[in-house]
Design an enzyme around this catalytic site. Structure first.
Site, mmCIF file in Angstrom:
data_model
loop_
_atom_site.group_PDB
_atom_site.id
_atom_site.type_symbol
_atom_site.label_atom_id
_atom_site.label_comp_id
_atom_site.label_asym_id
_atom_site.label_seq_id
_atom_site.Cartn_x
_atom_site.Cartn_y
_atom_site.Cartn_z
ATOM 1 N N ARG A 11 0.826 -1.208 0.000
ATOM 2 C CA ARG A 11 0.000 0.000 0.000
ATOM 3 C C ARG A 11 0.865 1.265 0.000
ATOM 4 N NH1 ARG A 11 -0.470 4.637 2.701
ATOM 5 N NH2 ARG A 11 -0.057 3.531 4.647
ATOM 6 N N CYS A 237 4.450 9.285 0.131
ATOM 7 C CA CYS A 237 3.065 9.728 0.043
ATOM 8 C C CYS A 237 2.946 10.715 -1.109
ATOM 9 C CB CYS A 237 2.613 10.381 1.344
ATOM 10 S SG CYS A 237 0.934 11.020 1.208
HETATM 11 P P1 HMG Z 1 -13.395 14.303 -2.290
HETATM 12 O O1 HMG Z 1 -13.121 14.780 -3.659
HETATM 13 O O2 HMG Z 1 -13.637 15.322 -1.205
HETATM 14 O O3 HMG Z 1 -14.607 13.267 -2.314
HETATM 15 O O4 HMG Z 1 -12.183 13.364 -1.864
HETATM 16 P P2 HMG Z 1 -16.154 13.505 -2.222
HETATM 17 O O5 HMG Z 1 -16.638 12.838 -0.993
HETATM 18 O O6 HMG Z 1 -16.469 14.960 -2.432
HETATM 19 O O7 HMG Z 1 -16.676 12.702 -3.505
HETATM 20 C C1 HMG Z 1 -16.382 13.138 -4.839
HETATM 21 C C2 HMG Z 1 -16.560 11.975 -5.813
HETATM 22 O O8 HMG Z 1 -15.591 10.979 -5.545
HETATM 23 C C3 HMG Z 1 -17.915 11.268 -5.706
HETATM 24 O O9 HMG Z 1 -18.259 10.838 -7.038
HETATM 25 C C4 HMG Z 1 -17.637 10.067 -4.878
HETATM 26 O O10 HMG Z 1 -18.496 8.965 -5.121
HETATM 27 C C5 HMG Z 1 -16.210 9.723 -5.317
HETATM 28 P P3 HMG Z 1 -19.426 11.568 -7.861
HETATM 29 O O11 HMG Z 1 -20.636 11.422 -6.990
HETATM 30 O O12 HMG Z 1 -18.966 12.982 -7.979
HETATM 31 O O13 HMG Z 1 -19.420 10.801 -9.129
HETATM 32 N N1 HMG Z 1 -15.508 9.053 -4.215
HETATM 33 C C6 HMG Z 1 -14.916 7.846 -4.279
HETATM 34 N N2 HMG Z 1 -14.771 6.951 -5.268
HETATM 35 C C7 HMG Z 1 -14.134 5.809 -4.969
HETATM 36 N N3 HMG Z 1 -13.640 5.515 -3.744
HETATM 37 C C8 HMG Z 1 -13.755 6.388 -2.731
HETATM 38 C C9 HMG Z 1 -14.414 7.615 -2.998
HETATM 39 N N4 HMG Z 1 -14.681 8.676 -2.218
HETATM 40 C C10 HMG Z 1 -15.343 9.544 -2.967
HETATM 41 N N5 HMG Z 1 -13.265 6.093 -1.521
HETATM 42 C C11 HMG Z 1 -11.252 11.560 -0.546
HETATM 43 C C12 HMG Z 1 -12.094 12.828 -0.552
HETATM 44 C C13 HMG Z 1 -10.975 11.207 0.881
HETATM 45 C C14 HMG Z 1 -12.026 10.463 -1.251
HETATM 46 C C15 HMG Z 1 -9.925 11.839 -1.333
HETATM 47 O O14 HMG Z 1 -9.332 12.949 -0.768
HETATM 48 C C16 HMG Z 1 -8.969 10.682 -1.282
HETATM 49 O O15 HMG Z 1 -9.194 9.646 -1.916
HETATM 50 N N6 HMG Z 1 -7.824 10.827 -0.520
HETATM 51 C C17 HMG Z 1 -6.899 9.751 -0.315
HETATM 52 C C18 HMG Z 1 -5.486 10.226 -0.540
HETATM 53 C C19 HMG Z 1 -4.521 9.086 -0.243
HETATM 54 O O16 HMG Z 1 -4.831 7.923 -0.458
HETATM 55 N N7 HMG Z 1 -3.302 9.425 0.270
HETATM 56 C C20 HMG Z 1 -2.309 8.447 0.586
HETATM 57 C C21 HMG Z 1 -2.639 7.615 1.793
HETATM 58 S S1 HMG Z 1 -2.297 8.438 3.326
HETATM 59 C C22 HMG Z 1 -0.614 8.130 3.653
HETATM 60 O O17 HMG Z 1 0.073 7.630 2.801
HETATM 61 C C23 HMG Z 1 -0.082 8.419 5.031
HETATM 62 C C24 HMG Z 1 0.125 7.137 5.873
HETATM 63 O O18 HMG Z 1 1.034 6.247 5.238
HETATM 64 C C25 HMG Z 1 0.675 7.512 7.266
HETATM 65 C C26 HMG Z 1 1.888 8.436 7.220
HETATM 66 O O19 HMG Z 1 2.892 8.131 6.536
HETATM 67 O O20 HMG Z 1 1.807 9.478 7.911
HETATM 68 C C27 HMG Z 1 -1.195 6.379 6.086
HETATM 69 MG MG MG Z 2 3.136 6.391 5.289
#
Ligand code: HMG
Ligand code: MG
Length: 296
Positions: A11, A237
């Site tokens: 992931r 990230c």
């Molecule tokens: P948003 O644009 O605010 O979403 O994104 P929304 O709720 O306004 O929805 C907009 C559209 O997206 C809608 O579709 C939803 O259905 C669709 P429409 O109705 O317009 O056709 N949608 C989705 N589709 C598929 N799967 C979903 C989903 N959610 C909404 N889950 C959101 C908000 C949270 C979804 C977005 O910001 C996002 O996906 N962020 C994730 C970013 C990410 O993955 N970053 C990396 C992981 S974190 C990390 O690496 C740190 C960690 O390792 C710890 C560390 O190192 O500190 C964990």
């Molecule tokens: Mg991380």
């Protein structure tokens, strides 16, 4: 003594690859990690596919992933849409991921620090009702690329609220890998003052400044027994450009083997996997242990 390694390579590692890794490679990678003895393998994310195209194949991957008995395959889920997708695949373990800072909450989740809790609350509630195990991450625990150093008390406040939603464990993320051991101590002190002990905490160090192993040892000495790492040290990230890979699982296992701490992981077998993956990704693993063992 035993430390549980929470493997995040498939992931955290693969989400940051510039090329999209084929689903068959991901499947083989996860299978090999289980063979090497890892029992918790974060497999993928049900996030928005445009935000993280590298993991857009989450459903396809899980549909065809052979499960090894006794191994858990948690996935990241930010919201109810993600939970619905995970439920469809029969997922039993999820992780929500919050931010300690406003800048990263906006960039990574399109939310404020406050509104992220509104997004997570129904996810955790429904997941628990389905009998899932829910972990939480808190990112930017030490510093944030836009806001600078982050106060331990601020992290503890956010972390406490994530735990209070009903999460069994909170993983403390040094997303950009700038933390040092004294800061780790201060962070654990802040949680302890808030009544959150090491039994509820895990650590998640990125190794940007080469401090991940020292920070992990500091946390283990303070009673932490769950450590996140990625095979071969891949990772980062996409929404925090300065982040590099996680602590390499091989470097962690080498140290723990030396300390006589059990992990159940075979460092030789894991190294063979990281060398295989590095060949496919087209660049060497940053892990010192992988590099050393490859020369033997
Ligand atoms: P948003 O644009 O605010 O979403 O994104 P929304 O709720 O306004 O929805 C907009 C559209 O997206 C809608 O579709 C939803 O259905 C669709 P429409 O109705 O317009 O056709 N949608 C989705 N589709 C598929 N799967 C979903 C989903 N959610 C909404 N889950 C959101 C908000 C949270 C979804 C977005 O910001 C996002 O996906 N962020 C994730 C970013 C990410 O993955 N970053 C990396 C992981 S974190 C990390 O690496 C740190 C960690 O390792 C710890 C560390 O190192 O500190 C964990
Ligand atoms: Mg991380």
């Amino acid at each position: 003594m035993r430390v549980t390694i929470y493997e995040v390579g498939p992931r955290d590692g693969l989400q940051n690859e510039s090329a999209v890794v084929p689903v068959e490679v991901k499947r083989e990678f996860i299978g090999r990690l289980a063979e090497a003895g890892l029992t918790t393998i974060e497999a993928t994310s049900f996030v928005h596919p445009t935000w993280v195209p590298q993991l857009a194949d989450a459903a396809e991957l899980l549909e065809s992933l052979p499960r090894v008995p006794g191994v858990r395959y948690p996935v990241l889920v930010p919201n109810e849409r993600g939970l619905d997708r995970a439920l469809k695949q029969g997922v039993t373990d999820i992780a929500i991921f919050g931010s300690a800072t406003e800048s990263f909450a906006r960039r990574n989740l399109n939310r404020t620090v406050e509104s992220q809790f509104e997004m997570f609350a129904p996810v955790v509630e429904r997941a628990l009702a389905h009998g899932m195990r829910v972990r939480a991450y808190v990112s930017m625990c030490f510093a944030d690329p836009w806001e600078g150093p982050v106060a331990p008390e601020q992290v503890a406040r956010v972390g406490r609220r994530l735990l209070d939603l009903g999460c069994y464990e909170l993983s403390l993320g040094d997303t950009i890998g700038v933390g040092t051991p004294r800061h780790v101590e201060a962070l654990l002190d802040a949680f302890a003052e808030d009544g959150v002990g090491p039994d509820r905490l895990a650590v998640h160090f990125h190794d940007t400044y080469g401090q991940a192993l020292a920070n992990t040892l500091t946390a283990i000495k303070r009673g932490i027994t769950v450590v996140d790492s990625s095979a071969g040290g891949i990772g980062g990230c996409p929404y925090a450009k300065s982040a590099t890979g996680n602590l390499a699982t091989e470097d962690l296992v080498w140290m723990l083997d030396g300390l006589g701490v059990e992990t159940g992981v075979d460092v030789g077998s894991l190294t063979a996997t990281s060398l295989w993956l590095a060949e496919i990704l087209g660049r060497p693993s940053p892990s010192r242990v992988v590099q050393a063992l490859a020369r033997e």
